[in-house]
Structures are given as structure tokens and as C-alpha cells.
Design an enzyme around this catalytic site. Structure first.
Site, PDB file in Angstrom:
ATOM      1  N   ASN A  97      52.286  36.704  46.366  1.00  0.00           N
ATOM      2  CA  ASN A  97      52.761  35.330  46.238  1.00  0.00           C
ATOM      3  C   ASN A  97      53.532  35.219  44.929  1.00  0.00           C
ATOM      4  OD1 ASN A  97      53.195  32.602  46.093  1.00  0.00           O
ATOM      5  ND2 ASN A  97      51.026  32.034  45.909  1.00  0.00           N
ATOM      6  N   LYS A 148      55.130  32.778  43.849  1.00  0.00           N
ATOM      7  CA  LYS A 148      55.129  31.406  43.325  1.00  0.00           C
ATOM      8  C   LYS A 148      56.559  31.033  42.904  1.00  0.00           C
ATOM      9  CE  LYS A 148      50.304  32.035  42.231  1.00  0.00           C
ATOM     10  NZ  LYS A 148      49.119  31.626  41.474  1.00  0.00           N
ATOM     11  N   HIS A 197      47.958  26.630  49.622  1.00  0.00           N
ATOM     12  CA  HIS A 197      47.640  27.243  48.325  1.00  0.00           C
ATOM     13  C   HIS A 197      47.035  26.189  47.396  1.00  0.00           C
ATOM     14  CE1 HIS A 197      48.048  29.205  44.455  1.00  0.00           C
ATOM     15  NE2 HIS A 197      48.038  30.324  45.140  1.00  0.00           N
ATOM     16  N   GLU A 199      47.611  25.491  44.480  1.00  0.00           N
ATOM     17  CA  GLU A 199      48.623  24.754  43.705  1.00  0.00           C
ATOM     18  C   GLU A 199      49.241  23.640  44.549  1.00  0.00           C
ATOM     19  OE1 GLU A 199      50.665  28.315  42.493  1.00  0.00           O
ATOM     20  OE2 GLU A 199      48.847  28.877  41.424  1.00  0.00           O
ATOM     21  N   GLU A 227      40.682  32.136  47.748  1.00  0.00           N
ATOM     22  CA  GLU A 227      41.143  32.201  46.368  1.00  0.00           C
ATOM     23  C   GLU A 227      40.355  31.206  45.525  1.00  0.00           C
ATOM     24  OE1 GLU A 227      45.375  33.852  46.114  1.00  0.00           O
ATOM     25  OE2 GLU A 227      45.630  31.732  46.585  1.00  0.00           O
ATOM     26  N   GLY A 235      45.243  33.183  38.089  1.00  0.00           N
ATOM     27  CA  GLY A 235      46.066  33.183  36.882  1.00  0.00           C
ATOM     28  C   GLY A 235      45.277  33.142  35.592  1.00  0.00           C
ATOM     29  N   SER A 269      43.591  36.840  40.247  1.00  0.00           N
ATOM     30  CA  SER A 269      43.604  37.869  39.211  1.00  0.00           C
ATOM     31  C   SER A 269      43.341  39.282  39.752  1.00  0.00           C
ATOM     32  CB  SER A 269      42.610  37.522  38.093  1.00  0.00           C
ATOM     33  OG  SER A 269      43.003  36.312  37.449  1.00  0.00           O
TER      34      SER A 269
HETATM   35  P1  13P Z   1      47.056  35.532  40.327  1.00  0.00           P
HETATM   36  O1  13P Z   1      46.990  36.872  41.035  1.00  0.00           O
HETATM   37  O2  13P Z   1      48.203  35.422  39.385  1.00  0.00           O
HETATM   38  O3  13P Z   1      45.728  35.156  39.742  1.00  0.00           O
HETATM   39  O4  13P Z   1      47.361  34.439  41.481  1.00  0.00           O
HETATM   40  C1  13P Z   1      46.602  34.444  42.635  1.00  0.00           C
HETATM   41  C2  13P Z   1      47.232  33.535  43.610  1.00  0.00           C
HETATM   42  O5  13P Z   1      47.240  32.325  43.442  1.00  0.00           O
HETATM   43  C3  13P Z   1      47.882  34.130  44.785  1.00  0.00           C
HETATM   44  O6  13P Z   1      48.215  33.161  45.722  1.00  0.00           O
END
Ligand code: 13P
Length: 246
Positions: free
Chosen positions: A9, A11, A93, A95, A163, A169, A209
Site C-alpha cells: 500500500n 498510500k 483502510h 486511514e 491491521e 507506521g 510495520s
Molecule cells: P506500515 O507498513 O507503514 O506500518 O503501514 C501498514 C499499512 O497501513 C498498510 O496498509
């Protein structure tokens, strides 16, 4: 067995120059042919990446709306994705849920609409730190999954991505045991509340992560069928995450 599936992803990251570098390390691989690889690309670059990605890498949008077309300024339709040859979409997601206020119900409607238009879906679920600390992890994950189950019958084109929000992150990866525990109880819940067949077949990715260093142990857990990778999907170490299960 369930085919391992690793998503990247991106983002809201990437320029054409950076994307060319990412496509370069994906082409160089080598990527394990037994693992499905799907990269989630910002909408504006989907057509470019679809045209330039190697054939063994599938391309996903990071969002799509629940209508074919019309007065929905700024949105992307599943039909538009299909029109440019994109066959996957990431929905729900954290977010999207937290920053853009998407509800369980809206996400479920988007999942249903995307599936009915022939897209495959990575549907994301997961608890916040407050919810985990309050002992509500399962309640939250089951509620988010139930919302989807209310809208769809056929799960064959759905991948679930667990997740935990506190792991996204932050560098705080769930331990393999923490992740396996949630994946296992989610699969049991699916068996009881959807069907044993769906529970056995549906792939559940872990996200939060994930790195080249922790992917092997996470990927060896019985109920972890792949990853959804954020930050590390922009880097060459993504190749070793794809190849974590050999
Ligand atoms: P990170 O791998 O940067 O923690 O992000 C995970 C994520 O949100 C994947 O959709």
C-alpha cells in the site's frame, strides 16, 4: 492451502521518478511465483503503473466509490478501474476510516459494489490502541467483518487485511503471537457466523510495520496468509517481504 498474498500500500506517496525505481526492483525481483503480489497505487498513477508493472504484479486502487458514475466530485468508480485494466481495490483502510470518516456501513457498501463490478477487494479491519487496551480487539474486528458480511454473500474475491491501528507506521509490529491470536479467532468467528467454507478459504493478511526483518516469522503463523505493507513497500526490502514464505 491458501495462496500467500502480499500487498504493497503506497498510500499518498510516489512521484514518477520514485515509481520507476519501485517498478525497477519489482521487475528485478525475483518474486516467488507462489505468492500473489498486489500494489496499491495512488489513483493518478494507476494507469501509468498498470502499463508499466511487470505481469506478475497486480495493481490495486486505494479506494473506490459505490456508484457507477455521476455527481461525486473527486471519486473513482469501479468501472473506471476496470476500464484501465485495474482488477483490485483496497477498501476500508484505517486511514479512510479515521481521517475521512468512513463508517463500517459505507465500507461494506463499497466492498459489495466493487465485487459486483468484478473487482477483487482487500478489505481492511483492525482496532485502535484504546480499543485494544480496553480489551475490545475482537469485538471491533468482528463488528467490522459483520458489516461486510451483511452486504455480501460471495467471499471468493475478498482478502481481509487485519491491521491493528497502533501498529501502522509506528514501528510497533504486532508480535507473531498477537497477530496469530487475532487471525485465528477471526477465522473461528467467520466459521461460525459466515460459513466453515469461507473461513477455510478466505485469506487474512497482517498489516502494520511489516519489514524484511519480521516478515518470515509473521508469515510462518498458521492463520497469516500474507501481508499488507505500507512504508516498506516503497523500498527494495519489499521483495524480501514478498518472498518471506518460500
Ligand atoms: P506500515 O507498513 O507503514 O506500518 O503501514 C501498514 C499499512 O497501513 C498498510 O496498509
Amino acid at each position: 492451502g491458501r495462496k500467500f498474498v502480499v500487498g504493497g500500500n503506497w498510500k499518498m506517496n510516489g512521484t514518477k521518478a520514485q515509481i520507476n525505481e519501485i517498478l525497477g526492483f519489482l521487475k528485478a525481483g525475483p518474486l516467488n511465483a507462489d505468492t500473489e503480489v498486489v500494489i496499491g497505487v495512488p489513483a493518478i498513477y494507476l494507469d501509468y503503473v498498470k502499463s508499466n508493472a511487470p505481469a506478475n504484479v497486480e495493481v490495486a486502487a486505494q479506494n473506490a466509490y459505490k456508484a457507477e458514475k455521476g455527481a461525486f466530485t473527486g471519486e473513482t468508480s469501479p468501472l473506471m478501474l476496470k476500464d484501465i485494466g485495474v482488477n483490485w481495490v483496497i477498501l476500508g483502510h484505517s486511514e479512510r476510516r479515521q481521517i475521512f470518516g468512513e463508517s463500517d456501513e459505507l465500507i461494506a457498501e463499497k466492498v459489495a459494489f466493487a465485487l459486483s463490478n468484478g473487482l477483487k477487494v482487500i478489505a481492511c479491519i483492525g482496532e485502535t490502541l484504546d480499543e485494544r487496551d480496553a480489551g475490545k480487539t475482537e469485538e471491533v474486528v468482528f463488528r467490522q467483518t459483520q458489516a461486510i458480511a451483511n452486504q455480501i454473500k460471495d467471499w471468493s474475491n475478498v482478502v481481509l487485511a487485519y491491521e491493528p491501528v497502533w501498529a501502522i507506521g509506528t514501528g510497533k509490529t504486532a508480535t507473531p503471537q498477537q497477530a496469530q491470536e487475532v487471525h485465528q479467532s477471526l477465522r473461528q468467528w467467520i466459521s461460525k457466523n459466515i460459513s466453515p467454507e469461507v473461513a477455510n478459504a478466505v485469506r487474512i493478511q497482517y498489516g502494520g510495520s511489516v519489514t524484511g526483518a519480521n516478515a518470515k516469522e509473521l508469515g510462518s503463523q498458521a492463520d497469516i496468509d500474507g501481508f499488507l505493507v505500507g512504508g516498506a513497500s516503497l523500498k527494495p526490502e519489499f521483495v524480501s517481504i514478498v518472498n518471506a514464505r518460500q
